[in-house]
Scaffold this active site. Structure first.
Site, mmCIF file in Angstrom:
data_model
loop_
_atom_site.group_PDB
_atom_site.id
_atom_site.type_symbol
_atom_site.label_atom_id
_atom_site.label_comp_id
_atom_site.label_asym_id
_atom_site.label_seq_id
_atom_site.Cartn_x
_atom_site.Cartn_y
_atom_site.Cartn_z
ATOM 1 N N ASP A 1 0.817 -1.220 0.000
ATOM 2 C CA ASP A 1 0.000 0.000 0.000
ATOM 3 C C ASP A 1 0.844 1.260 0.000
ATOM 4 O O ASP A 1 2.057 1.229 0.141
ATOM 5 C CB ASP A 1 -0.935 -0.008 1.218
ATOM 6 C CG ASP A 1 -0.231 -0.470 2.492
ATOM 7 O OD1 ASP A 1 0.981 -0.218 2.618
ATOM 8 O OD2 ASP A 1 -0.893 -1.088 3.346
ATOM 9 N N HIS B 1 -6.984 -4.987 10.368
ATOM 10 C CA HIS B 1 -6.735 -4.731 8.949
ATOM 11 C C HIS B 1 -5.412 -5.336 8.495
ATOM 12 O O HIS B 1 -4.473 -5.484 9.272
ATOM 13 C CB HIS B 1 -6.804 -3.229 8.619
ATOM 14 C CG HIS B 1 -5.663 -2.404 9.134
ATOM 15 N ND1 HIS B 1 -5.810 -1.461 10.116
ATOM 16 C CD2 HIS B 1 -4.351 -2.361 8.783
ATOM 17 C CE1 HIS B 1 -4.643 -0.871 10.352
ATOM 18 N NE2 HIS B 1 -3.743 -1.407 9.561
ATOM 19 N N GLU C 1 -9.585 -2.041 5.657
ATOM 20 C CA GLU C 1 -10.190 -1.761 6.947
ATOM 21 C C GLU C 1 -11.432 -2.630 7.175
ATOM 22 O O GLU C 1 -11.976 -3.204 6.236
ATOM 23 C CB GLU C 1 -10.591 -0.280 7.007
ATOM 24 C CG GLU C 1 -9.450 0.703 6.768
ATOM 25 C CD GLU C 1 -8.579 0.896 7.996
ATOM 26 O OE1 GLU C 1 -8.671 0.090 8.946
ATOM 27 O OE2 GLU C 1 -7.806 1.867 8.022
ATOM 28 N N ASP D 1 -7.256 -3.083 14.490
ATOM 29 C CA ASP D 1 -8.651 -3.376 14.154
ATOM 30 C C ASP D 1 -8.767 -4.579 13.227
ATOM 31 O O ASP D 1 -9.840 -4.867 12.694
ATOM 32 C CB ASP D 1 -9.326 -2.154 13.537
ATOM 33 C CG ASP D 1 -8.641 -1.663 12.265
ATOM 34 O OD1 ASP D 1 -7.635 -2.282 11.849
ATOM 35 O OD2 ASP D 1 -9.099 -0.650 11.690
#
Length: 245
Positions: free
Chosen positions: A68, A139, A144, A137
């Site tokens: 990313d 990810h 996400e 979380d």
């Protein structure tokens, strides 16, 4: 299937992960590595640099694709993931720059940026070994929590939790980009082998969900339960809440 390799601490995790990556480099004629940024792989990259400097590892044939990049940051921006990779690995080993690939955050056309990166990965023949960290979380990459698993490289709106977590790399929270280009879950799952690196007690709760909870896009990394070849290297703190280890 997730194979769990439990290690004592972060230093051991970094050495163990580097050995898996080094083996891939040595055994493949033209290895394609999927690389990750963030705090967790820094130690691994350090060990890889040392192996190169000791003459034990040759990066000449390696090609890399990063997971990313922040949208809106030029490659030379000190906060970009291209800059991070240059500083942590690329500038210290004999990998050709043209063989290293990171999504171009400076491209304003999100659709073209994502589609061209997806084409690039396919042109390399796919990813042999994908390195992943794990967000608080759940990810992976910048995928996400959501109501679905995105298939291909796409532009994502970062959550407040992720923005806050990444604030430490910037002067202020306001400087953290709100969007990023990231490989999709489908792209990640097409990798032949996945190396998931998790360290620290602060990751224990989410790692338990990834390993023992239901597969759900609300915990994106849980999809790894369905991959045929995942190696999880985690330290004792990260695995402290997992009943199955």
């Amino acid at each position: 299937m997730i194979q769990i390799v439990k290690v004592k601490d972060y230093a051991t995790l970094s050495k163990k992960a580097a050995m898996y990556i080094a083996a891939e480099i040595v055994q493949r004629e033209k290895p394609v590595l999927g690389l990750a940024t963030g705090s967790t792989p820094v130690g691994t990259y350090q060990v890889l640099r040392e192996l190169y400097q000791e003459g034990k590892l040759d990066f000449t044939a390696v090609r890399s694709v990063n997971l990313d990049e922040y949208r809106g940051l030029a490659p030379e921006d000190s906060h970009s993931y291209r800059y991070f990779m240059n500083q942590e690995l690329f500038h210290h080993v004999n990998i050709a720059k043209e063989n290293t690939h990171v999504p171009d955050g400076s491209l304003s056309d999100a659709q073209e940026a994502c589609e061209s990166y997806e084409r690039l990965i396919q042109s390399l023949g796919g990813i042999h070994l994908q390195i992943l960290g794990l967000g608080h979380d759940g990810h992976i990459g910048f995928n996400e929590p959501s109501d679905s698993f995105p298939a291909k490289t796409h532009c994502v709106q970062l959550t407040e939790e992720t923005i806050s977590a990444n604030q430490r790399f910037f002067n202020s929270k306001d400087e953290v980009p709100r969007e990023a280009y990231t490989m999709g879950i489908g792209t990640i799952m097409q990798a032949e082998k996945i190396l998931l690196l998790v360290s620290g007690r602060d990751k224990a709760a989410i790692l338990k969900k990834v390993l023992e909870g239901p597969v759900s896009p609300e915990v994106p990394a849980s999809i790894l339960q369905f991959h045929k070849n995942v190696i999880l290297i985690a330290d004792e703190d990260a695995l402290s809440k997992c009943s199955s280890v």
